[in-house]
Design a protein around this motif. Structure first.
Motif, PDB file in Angstrom:
ATOM      1  N   ASP A 242      17.507  10.626  22.609  1.00 20.34           N
ATOM      2  CA  ASP A 242      17.965  11.785  21.847  1.00 20.34           C
ATOM      3  C   ASP A 242      16.794  12.681  21.466  1.00 20.34           C
ATOM      4  N   ALA A 243      15.736  12.066  20.938  1.00 17.87           N
ATOM      5  CA  ALA A 243      14.571  12.844  20.523  1.00 17.87           C
ATOM      6  C   ALA A 243      13.869  13.471  21.719  1.00 17.87           C
ATOM      7  N   ALA A 244      13.812  12.731  22.837  1.00 17.06           N
ATOM      8  CA  ALA A 244      13.131  13.233  24.029  1.00 17.06           C
ATOM      9  C   ALA A 244      13.808  14.463  24.620  1.00 17.06           C
ATOM     10  N   SER A 245      15.089  14.683  24.266  1.00 14.75           N
ATOM     11  CA  SER A 245      15.797  15.865  24.774  1.00 14.75           C
ATOM     12  C   SER A 245      15.279  17.152  24.143  1.00 14.75           C
ATOM     13  N   VAL A 283       6.053  11.814  22.232  1.00 13.34           N
ATOM     14  CA  VAL A 283       4.657  11.900  21.805  1.00 13.34           C
ATOM     15  C   VAL A 283       4.001  13.163  22.348  1.00 13.34           C
ATOM     16  N   ASP A 284       4.175  13.422  23.638  1.00 15.44           N
ATOM     17  CA  ASP A 284       3.550  14.594  24.252  1.00 15.44           C
ATOM     18  C   ASP A 284       4.043  15.894  23.617  1.00 15.44           C
ATOM     19  N   LEU A 286       5.251  16.351  20.540  1.00 15.80           N
ATOM     20  CA  LEU A 286       4.709  16.487  19.189  1.00 15.80           C
ATOM     21  C   LEU A 286       3.225  16.828  19.207  1.00 15.80           C
ATOM     22  N   LYS A 287       2.490  16.189  20.089  1.00 19.90           N
ATOM     23  CA  LYS A 287       1.055  16.481  20.171  1.00 19.90           C
ATOM     24  C   LYS A 287       0.797  17.910  20.662  1.00 19.90           C
ATOM     25  N   LYS A 288       1.623  18.375  21.577  1.00 19.55           N
ATOM     26  CA  LYS A 288       1.487  19.745  22.067  1.00 19.55           C
ATOM     27  C   LYS A 288       1.702  20.751  20.937  1.00 19.55           C
ATOM     28  N   GLU A 289       2.518  20.366  19.962  1.00 17.77           N
ATOM     29  CA  GLU A 289       2.776  21.224  18.796  1.00 17.77           C
ATOM     30  C   GLU A 289       1.698  21.067  17.725  1.00 17.77           C
ATOM     31  N   GLY A 290       0.690  20.236  18.012  1.00 20.02           N
ATOM     32  CA  GLY A 290      -0.417  20.068  17.081  1.00 20.02           C
ATOM     33  C   GLY A 290      -0.149  19.095  15.947  1.00 20.02           C
ATOM     34  N   LYS A 291       0.813  18.200  16.102  1.00 25.00           N
ATOM     35  CA  LYS A 291       1.173  17.263  15.052  1.00 25.00           C
ATOM     36  C   LYS A 291       0.322  15.994  15.110  1.00 25.00           C
ATOM     37  N   THR A 292       0.080  15.418  13.958  1.00 25.14           N
ATOM     38  CA  THR A 292      -0.501  14.084  13.884  1.00 25.14           C
ATOM     39  C   THR A 292       0.629  13.090  14.101  1.00 25.14           C
ATOM     40  N   VAL A 293       0.482  12.225  15.081  1.00 27.50           N
ATOM     41  CA  VAL A 293       1.562  11.305  15.443  1.00 27.50           C
ATOM     42  C   VAL A 293       1.151   9.871  15.131  1.00 27.50           C
ATOM     43  N   ILE A 294       1.965   9.205  14.310  1.00 24.51           N
ATOM     44  CA  ILE A 294       1.779   7.799  13.995  1.00 24.51           C
ATOM     45  C   ILE A 294       2.929   7.035  14.644  1.00 24.51           C
ATOM     46  N   LEU A 295       2.612   6.301  15.674  1.00 23.37           N
ATOM     47  CA  LEU A 295       3.617   5.608  16.481  1.00 23.37           C
ATOM     48  C   LEU A 295       3.702   4.147  16.070  1.00 23.37           C
ATOM     49  N   ASN A 320      -0.716  -0.678  24.774  1.00 20.82           N
ATOM     50  CA  ASN A 320      -1.862  -0.606  25.681  1.00 20.82           C
ATOM     51  C   ASN A 320      -2.078   0.763  26.316  1.00 20.82           C
ATOM     52  N   GLU A 321      -1.025   1.558  26.435  1.00 20.81           N
ATOM     53  CA  GLU A 321      -1.159   2.854  27.105  1.00 20.81           C
ATOM     54  C   GLU A 321      -0.794   4.026  26.191  1.00 20.81           C
ATOM     55  N   LEU A 322       0.400   4.002  25.630  1.00 20.14           N
ATOM     56  CA  LEU A 322       0.834   5.140  24.823  1.00 20.14           C
ATOM     57  C   LEU A 322       0.002   5.277  23.553  1.00 20.14           C
ATOM     58  N   SER A 323      -0.551   4.168  23.091  1.00 21.29           N
ATOM     59  CA  SER A 323      -1.402   4.211  21.893  1.00 21.29           C
ATOM     60  C   SER A 323      -2.600   5.141  22.080  1.00 21.29           C
ATOM     61  N   GLN A 324      -3.003   5.342  23.341  1.00 21.34           N
ATOM     62  CA  GLN A 324      -4.138   6.218  23.623  1.00 21.34           C
ATOM     63  C   GLN A 324      -3.785   7.695  23.433  1.00 21.34           C
ATOM     64  N   CYS A 325      -2.512   7.995  23.329  1.00 20.54           N
ATOM     65  CA  CYS A 325      -2.054   9.384  23.242  1.00 20.54           C
ATOM     66  C   CYS A 325      -1.713   9.807  21.816  1.00 20.54           C
ATOM     67  N   VAL A 326      -1.766   8.865  20.856  1.00 17.46           N
ATOM     68  CA  VAL A 326      -1.365   9.167  19.482  1.00 17.46           C
ATOM     69  C   VAL A 326      -2.568   9.036  18.551  1.00 17.46           C
ATOM     70  N   ASP A 327      -2.368   9.397  17.300  1.00 16.13           N
ATOM     71  CA  ASP A 327      -3.446   9.351  16.330  1.00 16.13           C
ATOM     72  C   ASP A 327      -3.590   7.984  15.689  1.00 16.13           C
ATOM     73  N   PHE A 328      -2.489   7.226  15.681  1.00 12.49           N
ATOM     74  CA  PHE A 328      -2.526   5.920  15.042  1.00 12.49           C
ATOM     75  C   PHE A 328      -1.344   5.103  15.544  1.00 12.49           C
TER      76      PHE A 328
END
Length: 372
Positions: A242-245, A283-284, A286-295, A320-328
């Motif tokens: 839903d969110a990914a849409s 994640v992508d 939110l990050k593109k919008e300049g948000k700090t993302v805590i996953l 192991n992978e997506l953690s590299q794309c977020v802030d925390f």
């Protein structure tokens, strides 16, 4: 939307659009919803609504993410605060007999709300809209009562709400969730940053108890403190898909500065690769919008045998992978699982109890402190 330039959420209640309901032709209904205020003080309040369904409900056969609701009408709206509660009682303890007899004693100083200076509002399909500002003064943990008189068909609401919600039936008030819920109880309180919690029923607070405000993110918000503003975007049955849409639901999250993401429980059973892709897309975006993302990892939920491998595979990808794309990244599993050997079994229930939410919030807060 200029609304977000001025107003921030001032409650930890989750109350987005999860489903819709229909009324009989020419039926008019009046209802009340009670929201516990997070930070006290006198501020201008403007209450935000949306006429779009945020997330998919159940199997999606009736209501799904991004569904545009039909036009309906608000005939009048009012806001006030809870007056005295009988000694030894809280709104969480109120039942039908409490509200059947003279429910007005619980509410004081109901003030009329307007929409662009009008007392009524014709709600258009797919519309975001807000009340005109009104100055209200609350102490922390007092309740804002939102009263709405409305009519129409296909009205969005929150089917699995944890809030006290009542509809007037003659001279009495009866519990009913068939009310149009606010998307945000907004006020112009200064905030160091806006924090949004994007998640499913676990984030909404199911499991922690009706109207208790003991869910994990409410507890975390109290720990972080009133310098910040918090918007609970948790909804039952909500999916990462839903969110990914990138519809109305993620649009709301993008209005915050910091977004906590805890999604995936309701996606388990679908393709593991699709779930990974959906989480990456969230994640992508939110990050593109300049948000700090805590996953956060997908919590344990007593998964069925045929889905455990997928759950572990997706969480391995997250760590192991997506953690590299977020802030925390915060791993929920060590705190919520039954054991290391039975990590898919939820120690505090699939919808964590208030005890489970306390342990979760305490651990997350301690981890966040090290990153400040």
């Amino acid at each position: 939307m200029t609304y977000f330039d001025k107003y921030v959420s001032n409650t930890c209640a989750g109350s987005g659009n999860q489903m819709f309901f229909n009324m009989n032709e020419d039926e008019v209904r009046t209802g009340r919803m009670f929201y516990k205020i997070f930070a006290g003080g006198e501020y201008n309040y403007s209450i935000l609504f949306s006429n779009i369904i945020d997330t998919t409900f159940s199997n999606g056969a009736v209501s799904h993410a991004n569904l545009i609701c039909d036009s309906w009408k608000i005939l009048g709206a009012r806001a006030g605060k809870c007056k005295s509660i009988p000694e030894g009682k809280d709104l969480a303890d109120m039942n039908l007999s409490d509200t059947d007899e003279n429910a007005d004693i619980f509410v004081t100083d109901l003030r009329e709300l307007t929409f662009n200076s009008n007392k009524s509002k014709e709600v258009m399909p797919g519309e975001f809209f807000a009340t005109d500002p009104i100055k209200l003064n609350f102490n922390k943990k007092e309740y804002l009562c939102l009263e709405i008189t409305f009519t129409g068909k296909m009205i969005p609401h929150h089917r699995e709400t944890l809030l006290p919600v009542y509809v007037k039936n003659g001279e009495t008030w009866e519990y009913s969730n068939e009310m149009p819920f606010a998307s945000m109880i907004g006020c112009d309180r200064p905030a160091k940053a806006r924090i949004a919690y994007l998640g499913d029923s676990i984030t909404q607070g199911i499991g922690a108890g009706y109207n208790t405000y003991l869910h994990w993110n409410a507890r975390l918000s109290e720990k972080i403190g009133e310098e910040y503003a918090y918007w609970n975007l948790g909804l039952g049955f909500a999916r990462a898909h839903d969110a990914a849409s990138d519809g109305a639901w993620l649009y709301k999250a993008k209005q915050s500065d910091i977004v906590f993401v805890c999604l995936g429980v309701n996606d388990i059973g679908d393709s593991a690769e699709q779930i990974k892709s959906d989480l990456k897309r969230i994640v992508d975006t939110l990050k593109k919008e300049g948000k700090t993302v805590i996953l956060q990892t997908i919590p344990p939920f007593n998964y069925e045998e045929n889905t455990i491998a997928d759950w572990k595979s997706i969480n391995d990808y997250v760590k192991n992978e997506l953690s590299q794309c977020v802030d925390f990244l915060f791993d929920t599993i060590p705190y919520l699982s039954d054991s290391e050997q039975q990590s898919h079994i939820a120690k505090f229930g699939g919808h964590p109890t208030s005890d489970g939410c306390r342990i979760w919030a305490d651990a997350l807060y301690e981890r966040l402190k090290t990153k400040r």
